[in-house]
Design an enzyme around this catalytic site. Sequence first.
Site, short mmCIF file in Angstrom:
data_model
loop_
_atom_site.label_atom_id
_atom_site.label_comp_id
_atom_site.label_asym_id
_atom_site.label_seq_id
_atom_site.Cartn_x
_atom_site.Cartn_y
_atom_site.Cartn_z
N GLY A 22 0.81 -1.22 0.00
CA GLY A 22 0.00 0.00 0.00
C GLY A 22 0.85 1.27 0.00
N HIS A 23 2.14 1.16 0.30
CA HIS A 23 3.03 2.31 0.21
C HIS A 23 3.76 2.31 -1.15
CE1 HIS A 23 3.38 3.51 4.66
NE2 HIS A 23 2.43 2.58 4.59
N ASP A 125 9.73 7.54 1.66
CA ASP A 125 8.64 7.22 2.58
C ASP A 125 8.98 7.74 3.98
OD1 ASP A 125 6.17 5.00 2.52
OD2 ASP A 125 7.00 5.40 4.52
N ALA A 349 -6.32 -9.06 -7.03
CA ALA A 349 -7.34 -8.66 -8.02
C ALA A 349 -6.98 -7.28 -8.56
CB ALA A 349 -8.71 -8.62 -7.34
N TRP A 369 -5.80 3.74 3.05
CA TRP A 369 -5.91 5.05 2.40
C TRP A 369 -6.08 4.92 0.89
CZ3 TRP A 369 -7.55 9.53 3.64
CH2 TRP A 369 -7.41 10.58 2.73
N ASN A 370 -5.31 4.02 0.27
CA ASN A 370 -5.41 3.89 -1.20
C ASN A 370 -6.82 3.45 -1.59
OD1 ASN A 370 -2.53 4.25 -2.17
ND2 ASN A 370 -2.28 2.67 -0.60
N SER A 371 -7.35 2.50 -0.84
CA SER A 371 -8.68 1.98 -1.18
C SER A 371 -9.73 3.07 -1.03
CB SER A 371 -9.03 0.77 -0.31
OG SER A 371 -8.17 -0.31 -0.63
N GLU A 374 -9.35 5.29 -3.96
CA GLU A 374 -9.77 4.63 -5.19
C GLU A 374 -11.30 4.51 -5.25
OE1 GLU A 374 -7.35 1.09 -4.96
OE2 GLU A 374 -5.51 2.26 -5.17
N GLN A 391 -6.91 2.97 9.88
CA GLN A 391 -8.10 2.76 9.05
C GLN A 391 -9.39 3.28 9.69
OE1 GLN A 391 -7.58 -1.43 8.47
NE2 GLN A 391 -5.69 -1.12 7.28
N1 UDP Z 1 -4.96 -3.95 -4.22
C1 UDP Z 1 -5.20 -4.53 -5.44
N2 UDP Z 1 -5.66 -5.80 -5.48
C2 UDP Z 1 -5.89 -6.54 -4.38
C3 UDP Z 1 -5.66 -5.94 -3.12
C4 UDP Z 1 -5.21 -4.65 -3.07
O1 UDP Z 1 -5.00 -3.89 -6.50
O2 UDP Z 1 -6.32 -7.70 -4.50
C5 UDP Z 1 -4.40 -2.59 -4.17
C6 UDP Z 1 -5.44 -1.52 -3.95
O3 UDP Z 1 -5.95 -1.08 -5.18
C7 UDP Z 1 -4.63 -0.46 -3.23
C8 UDP Z 1 -3.57 -1.24 -2.47
O4 UDP Z 1 -3.51 -2.51 -3.08
O5 UDP Z 1 -3.99 0.39 -4.17
C9 UDP Z 1 -3.90 -1.45 -1.02
O6 UDP Z 1 -3.65 -0.26 -0.34
P1 UDP Z 1 -4.56 0.21 0.85
O7 UDP Z 1 -3.96 1.48 1.36
O8 UDP Z 1 -5.97 0.30 0.45
O9 UDP Z 1 -4.51 -0.94 1.91
P2 UDP Z 1 -3.30 -1.75 2.60
O10 UDP Z 1 -3.03 -2.90 1.74
O11 UDP Z 1 -2.13 -0.81 2.69
O12 UDP Z 1 -3.89 -2.13 3.91
#
Ligand code: UDP
Length: 541
Positions: A22-23, A125, A349, A369-371, A374, A391
Amino acid sequence: MGSVEAPPAPLRVFFIPFFATGHMIPLVDIARLFAARGVDSTVLVTPANAALIQATVDAAADSGLPIRTLIYPFPSSESGLPPGVENISALPPSESYKIDVATPFVRPAHDRLLRLHRPDAVVADVHFPWTTFVARDLGVPRFTFQALGLFPVCMMNSLFTNLPHLAVAGDDVPFLVPNLPHPIHMVRRELPDFLRGNTQIGAAMDDIGAAESGSLGVVVNSFVEMESAYAEYYYKTCNMRSWFVGPVALAAAGQGSSLATRGGDDPIAAANRARCLSWLDAKEPKSVVYVCFGSWSQFTGEQLREMALGLEVAGHPFLWVVRDGGDEWMPEGFEQRVEGRGLVVRGWAPQVAILAHAAVGGFVTHCGWNSVLEGVSAGLPMVTWPLSTEQFMNEKLVVGVLRVGVRAAEGPGSTLEEEKAVVDAAELARAVGRVMDSGEEAEGMKRRARESGKTARAAVKEGGSSHKGLSDLIEEIRAWHTFSHPSSKMMAHGALSSVNSSSSMSPERCHRSCLLADLTPTHLSSPGGRPESLGSPRRIE
Ligand code: UDP
């Protein structure tokens, strides 16, 4: 005839992502955005982590962008982690702290590579505070990459400063997070573990704070229309500038590679990609709930079982990404009953492509944060199910401030595994219904979500706030080198404690023999003293 002036050499910027997917994903997106503006971009990464981003970087390089990876060793033996375990997603959540423990051991490698290659700027980072001190020695600006938005960052700053969570009588007693632009209440149980106890990251906070104050500012994966009040708050309370360049998933779409390979391009991810997108193609517009909990969360079997039953009872088509291995938790006959209506995907996915698909109408998310960003970018209402770290703070933004989501569970949650209550099937089904069904509440959320999505998309277009944020950031680096004298730069960099540079660094391996020479300081110096480019794009080991 007058002499023709040579065009200025392109800026060379190094990006150093932390060992968490996620970073890494957003910082690689940012490196691609820099490269698309002509900045020579290098992503420093360890071998196992390179596997997650190499396809994206290669595709961008193939399309002509000046971008590559530079591989350095992960400190496996120093940290006692098995070879290949270099990312928090490679460990169960309860052991993810081991990556934080290993992190300080990469300092010598960062130190050596930065001094060797002498980039014009460093975007590192927040977990790598020492890069500020190396940048200071080199006379170049260092920017902090915040994988979080400023909303949770400001909340954490307020908590660290005011300690309201220590003044309440119990873990479930709500308290106001003081002085924020919005009245946000939290309970202690929902705070990141480093605010609740003595973790590695908590212990490192002073170093991180010192490094941040020595940075020129923070680069944020967000957009100003969503967080302007927090940018102002951040500037006022931390005296730190911020550059909003996101949502980077939207901004980087089409910049040299497809978003489909983002974060994973192994055979399982490739098969999932084809399967998910063709399955969605056969579904009605806005009919599908997409369910995914990020790159490293895990659930107990009992919770997975309730989740399965909840999605079944909710009655909407669903695409559910399950990271956990095994299927003992699966309710008897579940797959047969939901056949055609539910797709359970194991592994990785293509989240951004899924969220952008016309068939998807809602998102059950853990609020990484990314989710969150998105989901907002896709203009979707969300069911929020935070699990750890910051979160629960992000959930406040989605549910309380933007009002584009509802909580999966009504009672207080917890960031600690042993305190988590199971969210039962009926609760989840109810929450899914609240965002997917028609009715005043759902329609209001959908409308606000659509508007937020529109604003996010406008922000990254030419003339938009984040498009300009990136221009300003690049201009800032250029101006630093054009107008400032090294000594004044260092004063602007802030007063920093001195650091010892270590010389005991492991040598990096060179992926391509043609690039070997580029890794020696002699070859990096041009007659004018300016370091040359690292060579052709793609990958250097
Ligand atoms: N992601 C993805 N496919 C998956 C799981 C996660 O593409 O099956 C991507 C999602 O789009 C996001 C990142 O992984 O860009 C996850 O970052 P996030 O900050 O949401 O959560 P973290 O994994 O850091 O808890």
